[in-house]
Write an enzyme that holds these catalytic residues in place. Structure first.
Site, PDB file in Angstrom:
ATOM      1  N   ARG A  30       0.833  -1.216   0.000  1.00 16.33           N
ATOM      2  CA  ARG A  30       0.000   0.000   0.000  1.00 16.33           C
ATOM      3  C   ARG A  30       0.863   1.261   0.000  1.00 16.33           C
ATOM      4  O   ARG A  30       0.528   2.248  -0.634  1.00 16.33           O
ATOM      5  CB  ARG A  30      -1.003  -0.028   1.160  1.00 16.33           C
ATOM      6  CG  ARG A  30      -0.541   0.477   2.463  1.00 16.33           C
ATOM      7  CD  ARG A  30      -1.624   0.439   3.521  1.00 16.33           C
ATOM      8  NE  ARG A  30      -1.922  -0.923   3.948  1.00 16.33           N
ATOM      9  CZ  ARG A  30      -1.150  -1.627   4.781  1.00 16.33           C
ATOM     10  NH1 ARG A  30      -0.058  -1.088   5.288  1.00 16.33           N
ATOM     11  NH2 ARG A  30      -1.470  -2.857   5.116  1.00 16.33           N
ATOM     12  N   CYS A  40      -4.476  -0.337   8.749  1.00 14.51           N
ATOM     13  CA  CYS A  40      -3.928  -0.176  10.092  1.00 14.51           C
ATOM     14  C   CYS A  40      -3.074  -1.397  10.440  1.00 14.51           C
ATOM     15  O   CYS A  40      -3.583  -2.454  10.793  1.00 14.51           O
ATOM     16  CB  CYS A  40      -5.078  -0.017  11.086  1.00 14.51           C
ATOM     17  SG  CYS A  40      -4.496   0.377  12.733  1.00 14.51           S
ATOM     18  N   ASP A  41      -1.768  -1.231  10.349  1.00 12.75           N
ATOM     19  CA  ASP A  41      -0.829  -2.338  10.582  1.00 12.75           C
ATOM     20  C   ASP A  41      -1.016  -3.049  11.910  1.00 12.75           C
ATOM     21  O   ASP A  41      -1.015  -4.271  11.965  1.00 12.75           O
ATOM     22  CB  ASP A  41       0.606  -1.795  10.583  1.00 12.75           C
ATOM     23  CG  ASP A  41       1.143  -1.626   9.205  1.00 12.75           C
ATOM     24  OD1 ASP A  41       0.476  -2.042   8.253  1.00 12.75           O
ATOM     25  OD2 ASP A  41       2.252  -1.071   9.085  1.00 12.75           O
ATOM     26  N   PRO A  42      -1.080  -2.269  12.995  1.00 12.56           N
ATOM     27  CA  PRO A  42      -1.078  -2.965  14.287  1.00 12.56           C
ATOM     28  C   PRO A  42      -2.464  -3.407  14.759  1.00 12.56           C
ATOM     29  O   PRO A  42      -2.616  -3.771  15.919  1.00 12.56           O
ATOM     30  CB  PRO A  42      -0.481  -1.924  15.242  1.00 12.56           C
ATOM     31  CG  PRO A  42      -0.776  -0.612  14.626  1.00 12.56           C
ATOM     32  CD  PRO A  42      -0.941  -0.816  13.161  1.00 12.56           C
TER      33      PRO A  42
END
Ligand code: CEZ
Length: 762
Positions: A328, A444-446
């Site tokens: 992304r 949102c990675d985490p």
């Protein structure tokens, strides 16, 4: 502003310098490596936000000892921390400089990079601005630091003309040996003027006095020791007497090398030949800005005309200094490049498409070269990569007009078909409600524990998929692919129904539904009650009706609005929520846990513009930058020369730290900021026929102007509010322009456009 910083980069390295003299340097070999180390071995990780600096933090310093007055100070400020009479830290596009004046001694300390090589060129000018002769010892001191527990050493080499430190990069696995053998394990400091003395052993240099008052400076001359399995430093000494008005200049080259031949050629090409460095400035001065604006807000203009395109270019130029950028990020960073002069993102898009799997899914990261592998976050399955293809390609097509790109084939399928395959794979990855699975994260990675058991869904992704499908439906229609266009629209409508049936919470959209069927980001939650992304993308996707729009905007503004921008969620989590994940373990108000996460804020701004909420959009856009007031600048603690990835949020919980910049310049916000500036604020957006003019200036702007480079032509556009005008009216060379669209643009042509705007918009 004690944490103010700037950054310089070239094809192989990145250097962040802070105003106190602390530096963080990384170079590619081909994986990111270091040559100026901390006192302990730091874990390998991505560039961190809010990096702390400590007494032994790597830096480039010069100690100055006044021999007659027995006084010591250092430039820029660390390590001695003597307060100078005058201090200027100045960030330039291709350099950083300090101008310092201390008790009659004037100093200029500056750094620049070469266009290609990993090396820093430092230059020091010392002048005697006092009426009497001054006897000085000048000690340039470059951190080498703790290189390795296996082998580290440093010595002065008269032959090389400087100090050379060497190490064996620490490793244990046999399979790593091949890479270690190729590593640039030498760090050198070369001088153009032979010093009177030197020191290579950090402990001997500092003695008991420490970095802020090194014992070695008490002696007449530095001891000249080598470092044998001791932490190296590169310190030199020049003893000079300067007559009143006299000045002296030194140059130093600091960097990594594989062997001594490389060091010798660095000396020849980069230290002895100034052309090596002017080349770097020229590269940057060519400029990539495609718009030059003049508005009632000069600080914003300055940022948009110079610094913003520089930051956009940085992202596409070196891909955040990694060999496996997140998919992304890669797509959005190159979307940004579509808006720059002399950049063509087509090759980057081809590369991403060439790594699409047979089932249509995209990998988590794009491998940029042979031997690169997916690392760190790219080993965690994220579900959102498909949507960025239509989002970024639609922007690219509008900007470039390169519709033939859709018909190009990559690995046997056309670009157009590949995007459809990606969207179909996304649609196939849905639950019984027809909502998109989240896996171990989306944008949102985490957010890694909502769906790790396999059934949790992402509200944001389900909504973003509607937008992506509608964008691609429009592209398909324009490309004459009526069936594909209808299919995309049909899938979008079905998704939209599912989203409204399962995720609308009364006044806003939920962020998702966990593996255990718990909806979150809803009014019942005391923490993480409302998330920004689902709301912004719902405005873009068109799944919210008028009343839903009004309600969700009111909630976003009241729950997420802060004096420093719009927060990503609120209230910030204060403890781990095991059905949401790692995000909730971050400190409240930092990064994804409720900061003003600028990338997310940009989506909201883009969406507000898309629905014609121009004043609101501009209000939040302006907050993306520190200033213009001094109070705001100091609260952010950052110069308005880049958009940081976040400003601290949790404004209610921690008002004292709210607004503080992360100082991290890696962010998708830059590309989106530039796009919104060009297409929405100034309203100069490409279309298949040419250029449409649909500005959304804030109501308080009475006039503005912009020069826009677009598809090889130049457009000089002036904007003026006109009480007699009902709807935006464009005049091309004085004559009315049908549909406010310039058609059949000729390469090299110059168009003069006048835009008359209603007294208040629409
Ligand atoms: O990384 C960014 C990613 O590069 O976080 C964004 C995401 O969309 C970008 O692709 C939002 O999650 O792993 C972590 O916890 C990190 O905090 C990353 O999420 C974050 C870093 O700030 C990198 O700059």
């Amino acid at each position: 502003m004690p944490r103010a910083s700037t950054f310089l980069w070239n094809k192989t390295m990145l250097l962040q310098v802070n105003c106190r003299g602390y530096t963080t340097a990384r170079h590619m070999q081909p994986e990111p490596g270091q040559y100026s180390y901390a006192p302990i071995l730091e874990a390998k990780t991505f560039m961190q936000p809010e990096q702390g600096h400590y007494a032994h933090h790597p830096g480039r310093f010069v100690y100055i000892k006044d021999e007659q007055r027995d006084e010591l100070f250092s430039v820029p400020y660390e390590p001695v921390r003597a307060i100078p009479d005058k201090f200027t830290f100045s960030a330039g596009p291709g350099d950083a400089q300090w101008e310092i004046s201390h008790k009659g001694i004037g100093l200029n300390w500056q750094v620049t990079l070469p266009p290609e090589e990993a090396a820093e060129l430092w230059q020091l000018t010392v002048s005697n601005d006092s009426p009497e002769a001054r006897q000085l010892s000048i000690y340039p001191c470059f951190t080498i630091g703790y290189m390795s527990w296996m082998y580290q050493a440093a010595e002065y080499s008269a032959n090389a003309g400087g100090i050379i430190a060497r190490c064996t990069s620490p490793y244990q696995k046999l399979e790593d040996y091949a890479a270690i053998k190729q590593a640039k394990d030498l760090t050198y400091l070369l001088h153009d003027t032979e010093p009177d003395a030197f020191e290579c052993d950090r402990e001997r240099f500092e003695g008991e006095g420490g970095p802020h008052n090194p014992d070695a400076l008490n002696a007449e001359l530095l001891a000249g020791s080598a470092a044998h399995y001791r932490v190296p430093v590169a310190a030199l000494q020049y003893r000079v007497t300067l007559a009143p008005g006299e000045s002296i200049r030194y140059k130093f080259l600091f960097g990594p090398a594989q062997n001594e031949q490389d060091i010798a050629s660095a000396r020849r090409q980069l230290l002895q030949d100034e052309a090596g460095f002017s080349g770097y400035r020229q590269t940057l001065e060519i400029g990539h800005a495609s718009i030059s604006c003049a508005s009632p807000d000069p600080m914003l203009d300055h940022f948009c005309n110079h610094w913003l395109p520089r930051q956009v270019y940085y992202h596409s130029d070196i891909n955040r200094l990694t060999t496996d950028p997140q998919t992304r990020n890669f797509l959005q960073d190159h979307m940004g490049a579509a808006y720059l002069k002399r950049c063509d993102p087509a090759e980057a898009f081809r590369l991403a498409l060439s790594q699409q799997a047979d089932d249509g899914t995209l990998p988590d990261g794009i491998l940029l070269q042979e031997g690169a592998e997916l690392k760190y976050i790219n080993q965690v399955p994220h579900s959102d990569h498909a949507i960025w293809l239509p989002v970024c390609l639609e922007a690219y097509l509008a900007e470039s007009g390169n519709w033939a790109f859709l018909r190009e084939t990559v690995n046997g399928s056309t670009v157009f078909a590949r995007v459809l395959q990606a969207l179909n794979a996304l649609l196939a990855h849905r639950d019984h409600r027809g909502l998109c699975f989240i896996d171990q994260g989306d944008w949102c990675d985490p957010m890694n524990m909502v769906g790790h058991k396999g059934s949790g869904v992402s509200g944001w992704l389900s909504i973003a998929a509607i937008h992506a499908l509608r964008l691609w439906s429009r592209v398909a229609r324009q490309a004459g692919e009526a069936n594909a266009a209808a299919d995309c629209e049909q899938s979008a409508q079905a998704l939209s129904d599912n989203v409204n049936a399962h995720l609308w919470d009364g006044n806003w959209y939920a962020r998702g539904i966990t593996d255990d069927d718990v909806k979150f980001g809803i009014s019942k939650d005391t923490e993480g009650r409302i998330y920004l992304n689902p709301q912004s993308w719902a405005l873009l996707a068109g799944c919210a009706d008028d009343s839903q729009r009004q309600r969700l905007i009111a909630e976003v503004e009241s729950q997420l609005g802060t004096p420093y921008g719009i927060a990503m969620l609120a209230p910030a989590y204060t403890g781990m929520r095991e059905d949401v994940g790692r995000l909730t373990q971050k400190f409240p108000g930092t990064a994804e846990n409720g900061s003003i996460y600028n990338h997310a804020a940009m989506f909201y701004i883009h969406a507000l513009y898309a629905i014609g909420e121009s004043d609101r959009a501009f209000h939040w856009l302006r907050k993306m930058l520190p200033g213009p007031g001094e109070d705001d600048l100091l609260a952010r603690g950052q110069l308005p020369t880049f958009v940081p990835n976040y400003y601290r949020g949790a404004w209610q919980q921690y008002p004292d730290s709210a607004g503080t910049s992360s100082q991290l310049f890696n962010t998708g916000s830059a590309a989106w900021f530039y796009r919104c500036l060009i297409e929405q604020l100034y309203g100069l957006r490409g279309c298949p026929e040419g250029l449409t003019l649909d500005p959304q200036l804030p109501s308080e702007w009475q006039t503005a102007s912009a020069v826009r480079h677009f598809r090889g032509a130049t457009f000089a556009v002036s904007y003026r509010r006109d009480p007699g005008t009902k709807a935006t009216t464009a005049l091309l060379n004085g004559a009315p322009l049908p549909d406010n669209t310039v058609r059949d643009i000729e390469t090299g042509a110059h168009y003069t456009i006048e835009l008359l705007l209603p007294a208040s918009r629409k």
